[in-house]
Design an enzyme around this catalytic site. Structure first.
Site, PDB file in Angstrom:
ATOM      1  N   CYS A   1    -111.986   5.211 -47.218  1.00 42.27           N
ATOM      2  CA  CYS A   1    -111.865   6.777 -46.970  1.00 42.27           C
ATOM      3  C   CYS A   1    -111.204   8.055 -48.033  1.00 42.27           C
ATOM      4  CB  CYS A   1    -111.121   7.477 -45.524  1.00 42.27           C
ATOM      5  SG  CYS A   1    -110.686   9.339 -45.125  1.00 42.27           S
TER       6      CYS A   1
ATOM      7  N   CYS B   1    -108.287   9.863 -47.575  1.00 40.89           N
ATOM      8  CA  CYS B   1    -107.148   9.843 -47.227  1.00 40.89           C
ATOM      9  C   CYS B   1    -106.296   9.370 -48.484  1.00 40.89           C
ATOM     10  CB  CYS B   1    -107.217   8.294 -46.100  1.00 40.89           C
ATOM     11  SG  CYS B   1    -108.605   8.816 -44.820  1.00 40.89           S
TER      12      CYS B   1
END
Length: 326
Positions: free
Chosen positions: A79, A82
Site C-alpha cells: 500500500c 500507507c
C-alpha cells in the site's frame, strides 16, 4: 502527505462518544493497580510505536488502552499511501510524548483483525480507549486534521476515562537496546517544498499548496506524495466556493450535463461519499459523448488519484468505467 478523505467525514465525533461504565471502571481499576505497584515505569520514545498481531492484540492494545489511548494503523507493504501515512503517525506518536500509543497492524498477516474492524480499504486508522473501539479515518489525511483528531481523542481519554498517558524517558533505550528513535533523519530533496505545501494547507492557502506540489512534480513528475497532495489540494480548491445545495440541485435537474455531475462528484468526494462520486461520474461517462464524456472520464481519473490506486473502491470503479468505455 495529504488527504484522501478531505473532509474527514469518516471521523467520529469523539466528544460525543458514549463511554461504557464498565470500560471506565476497568480503566480506573488498572490505574489503581499501577499506583499500588509504584506506578508504571517510563518508556523510551521508541516504545511508543509497536507492531501488533492477533496473538498480542489483547495484551498490547486492549489492556494498554486502560492507561493510554491506543491508535491503530492498519497497513500493508504493498500500500503506497500507507508508506506516507505510517511515518507521519510514528513521528506524531513520539512528538505527543506518551499521550497516545501507536499500534501498527499488517493486514496481510492479520486478516482476522481486519475483518473484526470491518476494514474495506487501507490505510485505515482506529483508536481504542478503555476497551472502546473508535473509527478515526480511512486513507491519508492532512497532518493538521490528524493532529486535530488526535487532540480530540486525547481529550476524550482524559475527560471520560482519566487517561493521562504514559511516562516517557527521552534518555531511555527500548527493550532491544536500540537508541530511542531520536537520531536526526537527513532531509530529503523535496522535504522543504512538501513542508511548504502542508503549511499552506494548514493556513488555507490552497493556491500556495497547489504551486508547492507542482514545484516538486516539475522536477520529479512521478513523486507519489506530491501527486497525491496536488490532486487533493486541487479538489479542495475546486469546492471551496461552491454552494452545495445549488450544485446538487443542478446535478439532480440535469443528469446528462457532465459539468453538473463533475461538480457534484467533487462535493461527494470531499464529503466522504467516495462510491457515490465514482458512480456519478461513471454514469456521466455512459450518458454523454464527445468532450463532455472526456471531461467526466478525466475527472474520474483525477479522483482516483485522490483516493489511491490500491483502494478497493477505485479498483471497482475502474472496472465499471472499463465496461462503459469498452
Amino acid at each position: 502527505m495529504q488527504p484522501r478523505n478531505m473532509s474527514m467525514s469518516g471521523v467520529v465525533d469523539l466528544a460525543a462518544v458514549k463511554a461504557a461504565g464498565e470500560a471506565k471502571a476497568k480503566a480506573e481499576q488498572a490505574r489503581a493497580e499501577a499506583a499500588r505497584q509504584g506506578g508504571a515505569a517510563a518508556v523510551a520514545p521508541s516504545a511508543l510505536v509497536i507492531d501488533v498481531d492477533e496473538a498480542g492484540f489483547e495484551r498490547d492494545v486492549l489492556q494498554r488502552s486502560a492507561e493510554v489511548p491506543v491508535v491503530i494503523d492498519f497497513w500493508a507493504e504493498w500500500c503506497e499511501p500507507c508508506k506516507q501515512l505510517g511515518p507521519l503517525l510514528e513521528r506524531l506518536a513520539v512528538e505527543y510524548d506518551g499521550r497516545f500509543l501507536l499500534a501498527k497492524v499488517d493486514v496481510d498477516a492479520n486478516q482476522m483483525l481486519m475483518q473484526q474492524f470491518g476494514i474495506q480499504g487501507i490505510p485505515a486508522v482506529f483508536a481504542v480507549v478503555a476497551g472502546q473501539a473508535l473509527p478515526l479515518f480511512q486513507g491519508a489525511a492532512p497532518e493538521a486534521q490528524i493532529r486535530q483528531t488526535l487532540d480530540q481523542l486525547i481529550q476524550v481519554g482524559e475527560e471520560r476515562f482519566g487517561l493521562t498517558g504514559i511516562a516517557v524517558d527521552p534518555d531511555a533505550e527500548s527493550s532491544d537496546g536500540a537508541a530511542a528513535a531520536q537520531a536526526p533523519v537527513p532531509a530529503g530533496p523535496y522535504d522543504a517544498l512538501l513542508e511548504a505545501a502542508m503549511s499552506a494547507l494548514d493556513a488555507g492557502d490552497l493556491a500556495g499548496a497547489v504551486q508547492a506540489y507542482k514545484n516538486v512534480l516539475a522536477d520529479d513528475p512521478g513523486h507519489p506524495e506530491a501527486k497525491l497532495g496536488l490532486a487533493q489540494a486541487e479538489l479542495l480548491a475546486r469546492v471551496q466556493d461552491m454552494d452545495p445545495a445549488a450544485v446538487r440541485k443542478n446535478a439532480a435537474d440535469n443528469p446528462a450535463d457532465a459539468g453538473a455531475q463533475i461538480a457534484a462528484a467533487d462535493l461527494d468526494l470531499v464529503g466522504g461519499h467516495v462510491e457515490d462520486a465514482f458512480s456519478r461520474l461513471v454514469d456521466a461517462v455512459r450518458r454523454t459523448v464527445g468532450e463532455e464524456r472526456d471531461a467526466a472520464r478525466l475527472r474520474l481519473l483525477e479522483l482516483f488519484e485522490v483516493i489511491g490506486p490500491e483502494d478497493p473502491r477505485v479498483v471497482a470503479a475502474r472496472q465499471a468505467l472499463a465496461r462503459v468505455l469498452f
